[in-house]
Design an enzyme around this catalytic site. Structure first.
Site: not given
Length: 455
Positions: A10, A42
């Site tokens: 990320h 996630c």
């Protein structure tokens, strides 16, 4: 300007995307141990549970996309050494084992985190798996298909999401954690109790307050032995937590005790021209008012963005974080921001709290839902430092509102009097956010009178 980026999930992805816009002439070298970038871990539980059918949807950037824009993508490359004095690093091609030296003007460390892996006897048995990256997700899916008994070790966000997903897939699930409650770091007891009750109703066995001693099995794992019992297991998924992946630069930049790199508000480390972002470093927590390790994708994206903006000149400071997060487990919609009562006291804050449990609409409305909302605040200043919500309906956005309040040092009095609209379809004349803050004010008024009486 030559820029080296170590790691590309990320924070790394956000840094690269922004650098391409801000510095079109920069030479960017990216070093990544995997063959993919930007994986949304996630989404692993959603993939396991069948909500997400195509795992390729869990990526939001690609190697090919970056290469077309001129980025040198060194995939399946491990950075083996980094000399910050000479501004050089050494990387090994994991396929050919070839080692090569690279120079840089600016270094961005976005090496992320790695699952905590205690030296538990039997950890090397077949079907004892980790849960972090794309390959872990594929292995979990593949190996879970034929099994009956699944043990999840660790009752944080990923652990409980996996427990739900496995149960909905018809597995016999046991959830083990050394703490006495699930989600102990994120929620207070009033908010974990309803979820635990739902788990038990669904047949998930909660083995809380237990420490794993060893794994047993012949050809693969068959049992998990704890200090209080033993559990059948055809598959074990380890979700104990994450640690910063920073061994490479240990001793060269300032770190917290857990290895998280310390950065200033412009994402610069203690070394000039060396920046860090994401799960490998600490971030300023507005609630506790100190650097904290909070490995969240949202924090990583913001920090990666800021690295790019501040790479040449310090122009855009980090506003701090509240560690805001949300979760859906079965019928429970949950969100939290800032500190819980428990974590606030660990951080050395003296806090009070207010809790409301109420219908969110006027009672005359034909349909309604109960909202449970808690506010945590500093006793001396009345500064709001945390909030939690749970409901069968979705009120999670209320926590985003309080997150903004915490970042601006809002007090319970200010929240109590903030202008929120009223419409019977959506709330009561006194909005639940106003209501919980007024409850806090009432508690403080009572506490003040009691202190006066003592004096």
């Amino acid at each position: 300007m030559r820029v080296a980026v170590i790691g590309c999930t990320h924070a790394g992805t956000a840094a690269i995307n922004n650098m391409l816009n801000l510095y079109p002439n920069a030479q960017i070298d990216v070093f990544e141990k995997n063959d993919n970038v930007s994986f949304l871990s996630c989404g692993i539980a959603l993939y396991v549970g069948g909500v997400v059918e195509d795992p390729n949807g869990l990526f939001y950037a690609s190697v090919e996309q970056f290469e077309k824009q001129g980025v040198q993508m060194h995939m399946n490359h491990e950075v083996t050494s980094c000399n910050m004095n000479l501004k050089q690093l050494q990387a090994k091609d994991m396929k050919t084992q070839a080692i090569k030296d690279y120079s840089y003007d600016k270094l961005i460390i976005t090496s992320g985190s790695w699952p905590v892996t205690p030296p538990i006897p039997g950890s090397d048995l077949d079907n004892v798996l980790l849960c972090k990256n794309f390959y872990h997700a594929k292995e979990i899916i593949k190996r879970s298909e034929p099994v009956e008994n699944v043990v999840v070790v660790g009752a944080g966000y990923i652990g409980i999401e996996l427990a739900e997903a496995f149960e909905e897939n018809g597995k016999n699930v046991t959830l083990i954690d050394s703490e006495e409650r699930i989600l102990n770091r994120y929620l207070d007891a009033e908010f974990t109790a309803p979820v635990e009750e739902t788990f038990e109703q669904r047949g998930i066995e909660l083995a809380l307050g237990q420490t794993v001693a060893k794994f047993e099995g012949a050809n693969g794992v068959e049992k998990v032995i704890t200090d209080k019992g033993e559990y059948n297991a055809d598959l074990v998924v380890m979700c104990i937590g994450f640690r910063p992946n920073t061994e490479l630069v240990k001793g060269q930049v300032d770190m917290l005790g857990n290895g998280a790199i310390i950065v200033d508000e412009y994402m610069q480390t203690s070394r000039e021209d060396v920046y860090a972002a994401g799960d490998c470093c600490a971030v300023y927590n507005n609630a506790s008012q100190q650097p904290t390790y909070i490995p969240l994708a949202t924090n990583a994206v913001r920090m990666g963005t800021l690295v790019a903006h501040n790479l040449v000149n310090p122009v855009l400071p980090h506003p701090g974080t509240q560690g805001t997060s949300g979760l859906k487990i079965y019928n429970h919609n949950i969100a939290s921001t800032g500190l819980t009562e428990t974590s606030a006291k660990i951080a050395g804050l003296s806090v009070g709290s207010a809790l409301i449990t109420d219908n969110y609409r006027p009672e005359f409305m034909p349909e309604n839902a109960v909202i449970q909302l808690k506010l945590v605040y500093e006793l001396e200043t009345h500064r709001i430092v945390g909030a939690q919500v749970i409901s069968d309906a979705d009120f999670t956005q209320a926590i985003n509102t309080i997150s903004v309040g915490i970042s601006n040092n809002m007090t319970i009095e200010q929240l109590a009097l903030t202008d929120f609209f009223f419409q019977p379809h959506y709330n009561k004349p006194v909005n639940y956010l106003n209501q919980v803050a007024m409850e806090a004010m009432a508690k403080e008024a009572k506490r003040g009178k009691e202190l006066e009486a003592v004096v």
